[in-house]
Design a protein around this motif. Structure first.
Motif, PDB file in Angstrom:
ATOM      1  N   ALA A  48       0.831  -1.207   0.000  1.00  0.00           N
ATOM      2  CA  ALA A  48       0.000   0.000   0.000  1.00  0.00           C
ATOM      3  C   ALA A  48       0.863   1.254   0.000  1.00  0.00           C
ATOM      4  CB  ALA A  48      -0.932  -0.007   1.202  1.00  0.00           C
ATOM      5  N   SER A  49       0.263   2.347  -0.467  1.00  0.00           N
ATOM      6  CA  SER A  49       1.020   3.581  -0.669  1.00  0.00           C
ATOM      7  C   SER A  49       1.430   4.274   0.631  1.00  0.00           C
ATOM      8  CB  SER A  49       0.194   4.556  -1.517  1.00  0.00           C
ATOM      9  OG  SER A  49      -1.027   4.871  -0.867  1.00  0.00           O
ATOM     10  N   ASP A  50       0.839   3.862   1.768  1.00  0.00           N
ATOM     11  CA  ASP A  50       1.220   4.511   3.032  1.00  0.00           C
ATOM     12  C   ASP A  50       2.477   3.897   3.622  1.00  0.00           C
ATOM     13  OD1 ASP A  50      -0.175   2.088   3.622  1.00  0.00           O
ATOM     14  OD2 ASP A  50      -0.431   2.776   5.696  1.00  0.00           O
ATOM     15  N   LEU A  51       3.021   2.860   2.965  1.00  0.00           N
ATOM     16  CA  LEU A  51       4.240   2.207   3.446  1.00  0.00           C
ATOM     17  C   LEU A  51       5.362   2.363   2.423  1.00  0.00           C
ATOM     18  CD1 LEU A  51       2.799  -1.145   4.889  1.00  0.00           C
ATOM     19  CD2 LEU A  51       3.497   0.908   6.168  1.00  0.00           C
ATOM     20  N   ALA A  52       6.532   2.729   2.891  1.00  0.00           N
ATOM     21  CA  ALA A  52       7.707   2.852   2.025  1.00  0.00           C
ATOM     22  C   ALA A  52       8.578   1.614   2.165  1.00  0.00           C
ATOM     23  CB  ALA A  52       8.499   4.102   2.406  1.00  0.00           C
ATOM     24  N   ARG A  53       9.413   1.372   1.140  1.00  0.00           N
ATOM     25  CA  ARG A  53      10.278   0.187   1.113  1.00  0.00           C
ATOM     26  C   ARG A  53      11.726   0.606   0.884  1.00  0.00           C
ATOM     27  NH1 ARG A  53       6.669  -2.706  -3.380  1.00  0.00           N
ATOM     28  NH2 ARG A  53       6.097  -0.531  -3.689  1.00  0.00           N
ATOM     29  N   PRO A  54      12.398   1.102   1.921  1.00  0.00           N
ATOM     30  CA  PRO A  54      13.784   1.564   1.736  1.00  0.00           C
ATOM     31  C   PRO A  54      14.743   0.445   1.368  1.00  0.00           C
ATOM     32  CG  PRO A  54      13.207   1.521   4.055  1.00  0.00           C
ATOM     33  CD  PRO A  54      11.945   1.273   3.302  1.00  0.00           C
ATOM     34  N   TYR A  55      14.466  -0.782   1.873  1.00  0.00           N
ATOM     35  CA  TYR A  55      15.288  -1.958   1.561  1.00  0.00           C
ATOM     36  C   TYR A  55      14.347  -3.124   1.285  1.00  0.00           C
ATOM     37  CZ  TYR A  55      18.678   0.945   4.033  1.00  0.00           C
ATOM     38  OH  TYR A  55      19.462   1.991   4.436  1.00  0.00           O
ATOM     39  N   PRO A  56      14.822  -4.121   0.526  1.00  0.00           N
ATOM     40  CA  PRO A  56      13.980  -5.296   0.287  1.00  0.00           C
ATOM     41  C   PRO A  56      13.530  -5.933   1.597  1.00  0.00           C
ATOM     42  CG  PRO A  56      15.907  -5.326  -1.150  1.00  0.00           C
ATOM     43  CD  PRO A  56      16.107  -4.199  -0.193  1.00  0.00           C
ATOM     44  N   ALA A  57      12.281  -6.387   1.625  1.00  0.00           N
ATOM     45  CA  ALA A  57      11.695  -7.098   2.773  1.00  0.00           C
ATOM     46  C   ALA A  57      11.566  -6.228   4.015  1.00  0.00           C
ATOM     47  CB  ALA A  57      12.500  -8.354   3.093  1.00  0.00           C
ATOM     48  N   THR A  58      11.543  -4.900   3.843  1.00  0.00           N
ATOM     49  CA  THR A  58      11.321  -3.990   4.970  1.00  0.00           C
ATOM     50  C   THR A  58      10.241  -2.985   4.605  1.00  0.00           C
ATOM     51  OG1 THR A  58      12.980  -2.344   4.283  1.00  0.00           O
ATOM     52  CG2 THR A  58      13.744  -4.160   5.696  1.00  0.00           C
ATOM     53  N   ARG A  59       9.568  -2.496   5.610  1.00  0.00           N
ATOM     54  CA  ARG A  59       8.552  -1.462   5.426  1.00  0.00           C
ATOM     55  C   ARG A  59       8.678  -0.448   6.566  1.00  0.00           C
ATOM     56  NH1 ARG A  59       8.588  -4.186   1.574  1.00  0.00           N
ATOM     57  NH2 ARG A  59       6.820  -5.101   0.423  1.00  0.00           N
ATOM     58  N   THR A  60       8.305   0.790   6.241  1.00  0.00           N
ATOM     59  CA  THR A  60       8.245   1.829   7.259  1.00  0.00           C
ATOM     60  C   THR A  60       7.157   2.811   6.862  1.00  0.00           C
ATOM     61  OG1 THR A  60       9.581   3.345   8.609  1.00  0.00           O
ATOM     62  CG2 THR A  60       9.931   3.409   6.235  1.00  0.00           C
ATOM     63  N   PRO A  61       6.420   3.359   7.817  1.00  0.00           N
ATOM     64  CA  PRO A  61       5.334   4.284   7.463  1.00  0.00           C
ATOM     65  C   PRO A  61       5.876   5.515   6.750  1.00  0.00           C
ATOM     66  CG  PRO A  61       5.116   3.529   9.733  1.00  0.00           C
ATOM     67  CD  PRO A  61       6.457   3.075   9.262  1.00  0.00           C
ATOM     68  N   ARG A  62       5.208   5.930   5.688  1.00  0.00           N
ATOM     69  CA  ARG A  62       5.601   7.155   4.999  1.00  0.00           C
ATOM     70  C   ARG A  62       5.332   8.357   5.891  1.00  0.00           C
ATOM     71  NH1 ARG A  62       6.791   6.754  -0.362  1.00  0.00           N
ATOM     72  NH2 ARG A  62       6.055   4.892  -1.459  1.00  0.00           N
ATOM     73  N   GLY A  63       6.059   9.421   5.602  1.00  0.00           N
ATOM     74  CA  GLY A  63       5.863  10.640   6.366  1.00  0.00           C
ATOM     75  C   GLY A  63       6.722  10.718   7.596  1.00  0.00           C
ATOM     76  N   LYS A  64       7.451   9.618   7.924  1.00  0.00           N
ATOM     77  CA  LYS A  64       8.358   9.660   9.071  1.00  0.00           C
ATOM     78  C   LYS A  64       9.624  10.402   8.667  1.00  0.00           C
ATOM     79  CE  LYS A  64       7.287   8.134  12.286  1.00  0.00           C
ATOM     80  NZ  LYS A  64       6.389   8.716  13.298  1.00  0.00           N
ATOM     81  N   ASN A  65      10.293  10.950   9.656  1.00  0.00           N
ATOM     82  CA  ASN A  65      11.533  11.685   9.407  1.00  0.00           C
ATOM     83  C   ASN A  65      12.534  10.787   8.687  1.00  0.00           C
ATOM     84  OD1 ASN A  65      13.726  13.356   9.485  1.00  0.00           O
ATOM     85  ND2 ASN A  65      14.078  13.146  11.670  1.00  0.00           N
ATOM     86  N   ASN A  66      13.047  11.246   7.535  1.00  0.00           N
ATOM     87  CA  ASN A  66      13.984  10.423   6.758  1.00  0.00           C
ATOM     88  C   ASN A  66      15.407  10.544   7.282  1.00  0.00           C
ATOM     89  OD1 ASN A  66      14.284  13.083   5.934  1.00  0.00           O
ATOM     90  ND2 ASN A  66      14.737  12.555   3.805  1.00  0.00           N
ATOM     91  N   SER A  67      15.569  10.296   8.576  1.00  0.00           N
ATOM     92  CA  SER A  67      16.876  10.391   9.192  1.00  0.00           C
ATOM     93  C   SER A  67      17.670   9.113   8.959  1.00  0.00           C
ATOM     94  CB  SER A  67      16.743  10.636  10.692  1.00  0.00           C
ATOM     95  OG  SER A  67      16.177   9.498  11.318  1.00  0.00           O
ATOM     96  N   VAL A  68      18.989   9.250   9.057  1.00  0.00           N
ATOM     97  CA  VAL A  68      19.836   8.066   8.941  1.00  0.00           C
ATOM     98  C   VAL A  68      19.533   7.105  10.082  1.00  0.00           C
ATOM     99  CG1 VAL A  68      22.209   7.242   8.849  1.00  0.00           C
ATOM    100  CG2 VAL A  68      21.616   9.412   7.783  1.00  0.00           C
ATOM    101  N   ASN A  69      19.189   7.647  11.228  1.00  0.00           N
ATOM    102  CA  ASN A  69      18.858   6.797  12.374  1.00  0.00           C
ATOM    103  C   ASN A  69      17.690   5.869  12.038  1.00  0.00           C
ATOM    104  OD1 ASN A  69      19.161   6.067  15.243  1.00  0.00           O
ATOM    105  ND2 ASN A  69      17.142   7.007  15.468  1.00  0.00           N
ATOM    106  N   LEU A  70      16.671   6.389  11.349  1.00  0.00           N
ATOM    107  CA  LEU A  70      15.534   5.553  10.956  1.00  0.00           C
ATOM    108  C   LEU A  70      15.954   4.520   9.919  1.00  0.00           C
ATOM    109  CD1 LEU A  70      12.577   4.868  11.250  1.00  0.00           C
ATOM    110  CD2 LEU A  70      12.042   6.652   9.588  1.00  0.00           C
ATOM    111  N   LEU A  71      16.827   4.916   8.989  1.00  0.00           N
ATOM    112  CA  LEU A  71      17.347   3.955   8.018  1.00  0.00           C
ATOM    113  C   LEU A  71      18.064   2.802   8.719  1.00  0.00           C
ATOM    114  CD1 LEU A  71      18.829   6.116   5.105  1.00  0.00           C
ATOM    115  CD2 LEU A  71      16.973   4.456   4.944  1.00  0.00           C
TER     116      LEU A  71
END
Length: 318
Positions: A48-71
């Motif tokens: 779904a569009s409310d979830l981002a996929r920064p890496y394969p097999a991972t999800r994180t809610p969109r709109g969260k701070n795109n900090s390196v700590n979150l990565l």
């Protein structure tokens, strides 16, 4: 600039009904697709569009701070048991000072003792380390190389003064990571590795008890200019034995004190008033106090001139 976060640009889900909401345990945090499946999320829901996929097999809610700590915390959900964060990423987790250019990068550094398992994912730099050559510790639930091993690893990526700043931070005055003996032992163990020569040189300049990288920069400027080396965070007592201050850089013999003023000295009213009272007490005891801030460090010759004049007034001769 790395593009690991391209898929995490701000987005909003409109009209998300109750059945599509994430489980409360997933609210605002990254998770793996395996976790999602275990919690009853379908593959369609995890696309779904409310979830981002920064890496394969991972999800994180969109709109969260795109900090390196979150990565970092997101990638931790796809790490194997043999993986651990290292190099720059481990330094971030430990809170060690890094140069600005390195601080900005979003590349995640991950090491493993099993080279065949090294991850090859965009935005991740994999490293192989020989078995039992580094210590892995748990920090905030993350597996990372120890602070001292991280310092050794960074010798292949950073310059001399960067390594000195980090070395000073390892032996900081409050809650130090290591002692001088620990650093010496680590450098001996690192013998034969690329970067060990730089570590040995850094050891010459590292001092225990430092409070900030700016104090390190000021001390290096002073000593490299041919002035006597100051005592780091030295205790200053008055004639009656009462503590007057813990001075950043103390030339005790010449009764000269250098103080580095960070931002809190201007923005914290209590700190400001305490600084004024302490300065008065030191002046009554015939101490010469020189206050230095970030703007002064942009003009090194003037800093050296001021310190030289004060030292000579106290009896020092070149």
């Amino acid at each position: 600039m790395d593009n690991s976060w391209d898929s995490l640009k701000l987005g909003h889900t409109v009209g998300m009904n109750r059945s599509h909401r994430l489980p409360p345990d997933f609210d605002g945090r990254p998770f793996s697709t395996a976790e999602g499946s275990g919690a009853g999320l379908t593959k369609k829901r995890m696309r779904a569009s409310d979830l981002a996929r920064p890496y394969p097999a991972t999800r994180t809610p969109r709109g969260k701070n795109n900090s390196v700590n979150l990565l970092i915390h997101t990638y931790a959900h796809r790490m194997s048991e043999s993986d651990f964060f290292s190099h720059v990423t481990a330094a971030r987790v430990h809170g060690l000072p890094l140069p600005y250019a390195v601080e900005r990068t979003q590349t995640i550094h991950v090491s493993t003792e099993a080279p065949a398992l090294r991850d090859r994912v965009r935005g991740v730099r994999g490293h192989h380390v020989a078995p039992q050559t580094v210590t892995v510790v748990d920090v905030q639930g993350l597996h990372v190389t120890s602070a001292v091993d991280t310092w050794c690893q960074l010798s292949t990526m950073l310059g001399l003064d960067d390594l000195i700043r980090i070395g000073d931070a390892l032996m900081r005055r409050k809650h130090p990571f290591a002692t001088t003996r620990d650093l010496l032992t680590a450098v001996r163990r690192y013998s034969g590795h690329r970067g060990v020569k730089l570590l040995r040189e850094a050891l010459i300049w590292i001092r225990p008890g430092v409070d900030s990288p700016r104090e390190t920069d000021l001390r290096l400027l002073i000593v490299r200019s041919g002035l006597p080396e100051p005592e780091v965070n030295g205790l200053i007592l008055g004639r009656t034995g009462v503590k007057l201050a813990t001075g950043d850089l103390v030339f005790r013999r010449y009764r000269v004190l250098l103080e580095y003023d960070g931002g809190q000295h201007r923005t914290d009213e209590n700190q400001y008033h305490w600084d004024v009272d302490r300065l008065d007490a030191l002046m009554e005891e015939t101490w010469r106090v020189i206050r230095i801030n970030k703007s002064h460090l942009r003009n090194p010759p003037e800093v050296i001139r001021r310190v030289t004049v004060a030292l000579m007034a106290g009896g020092w001769r070149p």
